[in-house]
Write an enzyme that holds these catalytic residues in place. Structure first.
Site, PDB file in Angstrom:
ATOM      1  N   THR A 158       0.782  -1.032  -0.054  1.00 32.90           N
ATOM      2  CA  THR A 158       0.074  -0.068   0.124  1.00 32.90           C
ATOM      3  C   THR A 158       0.860   1.417   0.074  1.00 32.90           C
ATOM      4  OG1 THR A 158      -0.454  -0.397   2.624  1.00 32.90           O
ATOM      5  CG2 THR A 158      -1.992  -1.129   1.048  1.00 32.90           C
ATOM      6  N   THR A 195      -0.005  -7.773  12.654  1.00 35.10           N
ATOM      7  CA  THR A 195       0.309  -6.523  12.233  1.00 35.10           C
ATOM      8  C   THR A 195       0.285  -6.866  10.766  1.00 35.10           C
ATOM      9  OG1 THR A 195       1.208  -4.570  12.428  1.00 35.10           O
ATOM     10  CG2 THR A 195       2.567  -6.167  11.955  1.00 35.10           C
ATOM     11  N   GLU A 281       5.676   4.338   7.507  1.00 32.01           N
ATOM     12  CA  GLU A 281       5.277   5.655   6.731  1.00 32.01           C
ATOM     13  C   GLU A 281       6.217   6.794   7.179  1.00 32.01           C
ATOM     14  OE1 GLU A 281       0.830   4.324   5.761  1.00 32.01           O
ATOM     15  OE2 GLU A 281       1.378   5.636   7.623  1.00 32.01           O
ATOM     16  N   ASN A 403      -0.249  10.560   5.635  1.00 30.48           N
ATOM     17  CA  ASN A 403      -1.600  10.383   6.310  1.00 30.48           C
ATOM     18  C   ASN A 403      -2.453  11.291   6.398  1.00 30.48           C
ATOM     19  OD1 ASN A 403      -1.513   7.511   7.055  1.00 30.48           O
ATOM     20  ND2 ASN A 403       0.491   8.113   8.240  1.00 30.48           N
ATOM     21  N   SER A 408      -7.734  10.414   0.091  1.00 26.47           N
ATOM     22  CA  SER A 408      -8.213  11.084  -1.085  1.00 26.47           C
ATOM     23  C   SER A 408      -7.284  10.888  -2.372  1.00 26.47           C
ATOM     24  CB  SER A 408      -7.731  12.656  -0.736  1.00 26.47           C
ATOM     25  OG  SER A 408      -8.225  12.824   0.639  1.00 26.47           O
TER      26      SER A 408
END
Lengths: 408, 408
Positions: A158, A195, A281, A403, A408
């Site tokens: 992702t 996880t 991230e 994040n 969006s």
């Protein structure tokens, strides 16, 4: 060649992956769930494999977890794993469950397998329905091959920036046992159990129940000890498939080489877990926290994970600031009782707190150390002899950027 | 005029502060602990005041907490509070404790009070020693006055961007009771008990033990329900001083106006807590999470605080992204059991999940709502009739910026 306790020897397989063990194939393609990247992947074993799994402990569990549990519980065997990214199929109610079953059954039909030989995993946005037409079209196009690992690894990502893979080998009964893994992060990483998604293949011969024992034993000190942001996903899952093609006599807890196999699984899991933490991230650094001198292993693990999960520690590491006060402050709220006056803290070899008293250290030297890509924080207490480790990453502008606009 | 249950009426004191109640003075000045900002403050009551306090529940507690506890325990009375910013005097061992006592005793000497009539509080960097020469010089220069509240409010700030003050009034026995407060945040805000520094003054007549009961009663639903970054400080403390100058008959739990007084304390505390959350490090928005329909109040509070503390929810709010999946995902890991299929989530009045099923909503409308300075997230379950609220803020680039370089 790494030598562990009890003369366990484990050999790294260079550039190894889920297809390093015998008898597995994989594929990954763009089914149209994402704009242009691969989003649908498959692992296929030549023969039905013993299967073990651990799942998120969240109260909110995504539909594919229920379907996978049902598949595994039927016979303890899995031959194929179908995975999509882009959509988590979580909080999607009855429709979501129906879609997860359909995804499983389509994959089973495509490869001529019983429905319950297929495991299903999804990752992506929560609360959106699956585009089942694209999933079904994609499944029809999947053709697993012996060199499809890279495609598979890409299809499950992702916000990850790199694929994650690892493989290693050991000997059992004089037979070479190989284990390989693939995983994805990189947000919502704070396992209570698993996880993220992790897939481990091995050609070892072992029954499902024993494989589950081994997996449960090592999960608490590997996958459960990483954190990126303290959030636990609804979709976390680690699956292990063992197809027995190495030809060893069946492994059980009483088999003399059982510790060898558990060590192999632990090393594979720990390496995948660290790769996930490192690619958290927005992360620029891998942080490893070692806590020693507690009464119990669990206390050490809780302390290590609390430190590595502290936003203030994470931002200090990002800023290469040897702000050890934030480390002991986070320990103080961990719920573990300890004597602050007996606490020693070091960044790598640079001691900054010695038995509860600030230690003189070179700020320049500490800053230089904290600019490295891997930061090790060592904490020593005098409460006992137990130890534990956790892994995480720094908290950066890019974490916020990623994040603040993921959906969006 | 706000009307609460049991016909309790509380009147806001416009631009009120710790000096709104009768008989208090305050001061704040630059003692030289910080580069140029005020860093030493004092509250002084004309007469000894009943005192109640709550402290951080961290295992690691700063030296001034020990000294303040000793002062209060001696007689239950405090007349002066001395506070410094810049240095937390935490993890400073025996020297730190000696310094905190010296700070207390110097303030007592300066104002001709017994040592144990002085409370001490510190905030700032952990693990550095107090510059006692500057503290002592500063104390000598402190001259509390009736209009020194603003100076005091500035002197206690660290990374805060604004001062925090509030005052309100009610009637007890037909006498006007006034209560005022000052507080500072704005990092390491995630109280297990207190959080941050909070100072509340009142002219109510109440004994220390009863004041403590009232404070303990309201702390769990006010100060303990805010979070900025999940980190709990070593120095958190809320002090309440009641000097009795309003002339009411002494308040006890059996006094008919007891609920009136508790409501006054709750309103003061809640407003200070919200101001801290709103001014969280780098924050651009105040986030309020209301959870209803749980079996117990504690469950609602845990859920609300888990949601408002989630990094993923916080970044989504920063990005004005109605990503409700992160809300239910954080609820799932909260430790509270609930049925996801009965969960309803709304941003303000905009329902995004209805009884576990994604609800159609206007993304544009939701985005517009999420761009407001105060965001309210409403969560309704069907497990019971209890409710709870928590407050926090968004997670922004500036949080990272501030904390990657705080100490340097």
């Amino acid at each position: 060649m790494k030598t562990l306790e009890r003369n366990i020897t484990i050999q790294l397989v260079k550039q190894g992956n889920i297809l390093s063990p015998k008898g597995f194939k994989a594929a990954g393609l763009h089914a149209g769930l994402r704009y242009s990247k691969k989003d649908l992947g498959m692992i296929l074993s030549d023969t039905p494999a013993s299967c073990a799994a651990v799942y998120t402990q969240s109260v909110v569990q995504a539909a594919p977890l229920n379907v996978t549990k049902e598949s595994i519980h039927t016979e303890g065997k899995i031959q194929g794993v179908i995975v999509n990214s882009a959509c988590a199929n979580a909080c999607t109610g009855e429709q979501g469950l129906k879609d997860a079953y359909e995804m499983r059954n389509c994959a089973a039909a495509k490869f001529g397998l019983p429905d319950h030989y297929i495991a299903v995993a999804s990752t992506g946005v929560i609360g959106e329905f699956m585009k089942m037409d694209k999933i079904k079209q994609g499944i029809e196009l999947l053709e697993p091959t012996a060199d499809g690992a890279d495609d598979f690894e890409h299809a499950i990502l992702t916000t990850d920036t790199v694929t994650k893979h690892y493989a290693c080998q050991t000997e059992v009964d004089g037979k070479l046992i190989t284990m390989g893994g693939a995983a994805k992060g990189s947000g919502m990483i704070h396992p209570n159990m698993a996880t993220m998604l992790g897939f481990i293949t091995t050609d070892a011969n072992i029954a499902s129940a024993d494989l589950q024992k081994a997996l449960s034993e090592i999960t608490d000190e590997t996958f459960n000890q990483i954190t990126v942001d303290g959030d636990t996903s609804t979709n976390d899952m680690v699956l292990v498939l063992a197809n027995g093609q190495a030809g060893n006599s069946q492994l059980t807890e009483t088999h003399p080489d059982w510790p060898q196999f558990v060590a192999l699984l632990k090393q594979t899991s720990e390496n995948l877990a660290k790769e996930i933490a490192k690619d958290g991230e927005g992360a620029t650094k891998l942080v490893e926290v070692n806590v020693t001198g507690t009464q119990t292993k669990q206390e050490a693990q809780v302390l290590a994970k609390t430190i590595v999960g502290s936003n203030l520690v994470k931002t200090a590491v990002y800023g290469s600031d040897a702000n050890w006060g934030r480390i002991i402050a986070s320990m103080g709220r961990s719920g573990v009782t300890f004597n602050p006056g007996d606490t020693t803290i070091a960044f790598g070899e640079i001691t900054v707190l010695q038995n509860g008293v600030p230690a003189p250290f070179s700020e320049a030297e500490a800053k230089s150390y904290l600019e490295e890509p891997t930061i090790i924080i060592n904490v020593h207490l005098k409460e006992g002899t137990a130890a534990g480790t956790a892994w995480g990453c720094d908290l950066t502008y890019d974490y916020v950027k990623i994040n603040a606009s993921y959906r969006s």
